[in-house]
Design a protein around this motif. Structure first.
Motif, short mmCIF file in Angstrom:
data_model
loop_
_atom_site.label_atom_id
_atom_site.label_comp_id
_atom_site.label_asym_id
_atom_site.label_seq_id
_atom_site.Cartn_x
_atom_site.Cartn_y
_atom_site.Cartn_z
N GLY A 1 -4.40 4.45 15.70
CA GLY A 1 -3.45 3.35 15.57
C GLY A 1 -3.61 2.55 14.29
N GLN A 2 -4.84 2.54 13.75
CA GLN A 2 -5.05 1.81 12.49
C GLN A 2 -4.18 2.40 11.37
OE1 GLN A 2 -8.86 2.79 10.44
NE2 GLN A 2 -9.25 4.15 12.17
N PHE A 3 -3.95 3.72 11.44
CA PHE A 3 -3.13 4.34 10.40
C PHE A 3 -1.65 4.04 10.64
CE2 PHE A 3 -7.02 6.97 10.66
CZ PHE A 3 -7.53 6.62 9.42
N LEU A 4 -1.25 4.03 11.91
CA LEU A 4 0.13 3.65 12.22
C LEU A 4 0.37 2.22 11.74
CD1 LEU A 4 2.90 4.03 13.58
CD2 LEU A 4 1.84 3.20 15.71
N GLU B 1 0.85 -1.20 0.00
CA GLU B 1 0.00 0.00 0.00
C GLU B 1 0.88 1.25 0.00
OE1 GLU B 1 -3.97 1.49 2.19
OE2 GLU B 1 -2.43 0.78 3.55
N PRO B 2 0.69 2.14 -0.94
CA PRO B 2 1.49 3.36 -0.91
C PRO B 2 1.07 4.26 0.25
CG PRO B 2 -0.03 3.37 -2.80
CD PRO B 2 -0.24 2.08 -2.07
N LEU B 3 2.05 4.93 0.85
CA LEU B 3 1.73 5.76 2.01
C LEU B 3 0.76 6.88 1.66
CD1 LEU B 3 5.10 6.04 3.98
CD2 LEU B 3 3.22 4.46 4.33
N PHE B 4 0.81 7.35 0.41
CA PHE B 4 -0.09 8.46 0.06
C PHE B 4 -1.56 8.04 0.17
CE2 PHE B 4 0.58 6.66 -4.22
CZ PHE B 4 -0.73 6.57 -4.65
N ARG B 5 -1.80 6.74 -0.03
CA ARG B 5 -3.19 6.27 0.08
C ARG B 5 -3.67 6.31 1.54
NH1 ARG B 5 -3.83 1.57 -3.38
NH2 ARG B 5 -3.81 3.22 -4.93
N ILE B 6 -2.75 6.00 2.43
CA ILE B 6 -3.11 6.06 3.87
C ILE B 6 -3.38 7.51 4.26
CG2 ILE B 6 -2.34 5.47 6.20
CD1 ILE B 6 -0.34 3.47 4.84
N LEU B 7 -2.52 8.38 3.78
CA LEU B 7 -2.69 9.82 4.05
C LEU B 7 -4.01 10.32 3.48
CD1 LEU B 7 -1.40 12.36 5.22
CD2 LEU B 7 -0.24 12.71 3.05
N ASP B 8 -4.30 9.81 2.32
CA ASP B 8 -5.55 10.17 1.65
C ASP B 8 -6.75 9.72 2.49
OD1 ASP B 8 -6.17 11.45 -0.77
OD2 ASP B 8 -7.21 9.60 -1.39
N ASP B 9 -6.66 8.51 3.04
CA ASP B 9 -7.75 7.99 3.88
C ASP B 9 -7.89 8.80 5.16
OD1 ASP B 9 -8.43 6.11 2.08
OD2 ASP B 9 -7.59 4.39 3.17
N ILE B 10 -6.78 9.26 5.69
CA ILE B 10 -6.86 10.09 6.90
C ILE B 10 -7.63 11.36 6.58
CG2 ILE B 10 -5.52 11.47 8.55
CD1 ILE B 10 -3.36 9.34 8.52
N CYS C 1 7.49 8.57 12.67
CA CYS C 1 6.06 8.90 12.80
C CYS C 1 5.65 8.76 14.27
CB CYS C 1 5.22 8.01 11.88
SG CYS C 1 5.39 6.25 12.19
N ASN C 2 4.38 8.89 14.53
CA ASN C 2 3.87 8.86 15.90
C ASN C 2 2.67 7.92 16.02
OD1 ASN C 2 5.39 10.92 17.48
ND2 ASN C 2 4.67 12.28 15.85
N VAL C 3 2.33 7.58 17.25
CA VAL C 3 1.13 6.77 17.46
C VAL C 3 -0.11 7.57 17.06
CG1 VAL C 3 -0.29 5.54 19.16
CG2 VAL C 3 2.20 5.42 19.31
N VAL C 4 -0.23 8.80 17.55
CA VAL C 4 -1.36 9.64 17.12
C VAL C 4 -0.85 10.78 16.24
CG1 VAL C 4 -2.87 9.07 19.05
CG2 VAL C 4 -1.39 11.10 19.21
#
Ligand code: URA
Length: 235
Positions: free
Chosen positions: A153-156, A47-56, A131-134
């Motif tokens: 935490g799901q994003f971490l 999974e590309p990190l940008f997708r996770i950022l996008d979901d956030i 990165c961080n937990v939150v």
């Protein structure tokens, strides 16, 4: 602070290769690109990190969004073999949207780069991932609450699975406990290996604690922990 303690402090920083002490000025530039460890690595979940950022997105999933300025996702090499995980953004990070850019961050940078240099490992801050937990600053820098860590935490977890590092370094008690589910204090945990989803986790003190710690011993210990994790990952 008495003269002996001051001497121990200065010696410690000298050992780390640190030549200047902090000013609360603008953060240092994040190291230049030369001679550092950047070998390509296959990513874990794909999974590309940008997708996770996008979901956030413009996250409002927990109360931490109410007072934040910027979401602090993570910084560094997305293919790093080593990921540092802190607790949550402070004021400087909240203002800039980048983890560990305040005083604790400057110490972390100096610890990573100073220890690596001393150990003959060509590694700069930009070569690891941080990165961080939150991802949002807890008001008044309080500790993140369990439900906030659960939600964020799901994003971490997705970040860690995507990067799939050879090791994780947990900075301080919040990250250590969150990642390992241990109930032990950080003083007992530090220097030891744990696991997060089969990825080895080294626990050490949080740099903010090291900035406050009166005694020089925790600083020496953090340095030992860092040496251990750097050799494990890069030897
Ligand atoms: N402390 C943390 O735990 N994380 C940061 O990004 C900054 C300070």
């Amino acid at each position: 602070m008495d003269a002996e303690t001051l001497r121990q402090y200065l010696e410690y920083y000298q050992d780390l290769g640190i030549k200047t002490l902090y000013r609360r000025a603008a953060p240092e530039p994040l190291a230049n690109a030369r001679g550092s460890v950047t070998e390509p690595r296959p990513s874990g979940s794909g999974e590309p990190l940008f997708r996770i950022l996008d979901d956030i997105g413009d996250c409002r999933r927990c109360r931490l969004h109410e007072q934040r300025n910027k979401i602090v996702f993570g910084v560094g090499n997305e293919q790093s073999k080593l990921v540092f995980v802190g607790e949550g953004p402070g004021a400087d990070e909240d203002a800039q949207g980048i983890p560990f850019v305040g005083r604790a961050g400057q110490l972390l940078t100096q610890m990573i780069e100073g220890t690596a240099k001393k150990e003959g490992i060509p590694l700069l801050r930009k070569d690891v991932y941080i990165c961080n937990v939150v991802k949002c600053r807890p008001p008044e820098n309080r500790q993140p609450q369990p439900d906030e860590m659960e939600i964020c935490g799901q994003f971490l977890a997705r970040q860690l699975l995507a990067i799939s590092p050879k090791a994780i370094c947990a900075l301080g008690s919040t990250a250590a406990k969150y990642l390992t589910h241990s109930k032990e204090g950080v003083t007992r945990m530090r220097g030891n290996w744990y696991k997060w989803n089969d990825i080895p986790v080294m626990v050490t003190y949080h740099p903010s604690y090291l900035l406050r710690a009166y005694n020089v011993e925790p600083k020496r210990e953090a340095w030992e922990d860092l040496k251990k994790v750097l050799h494990f990952v890069y030897d």
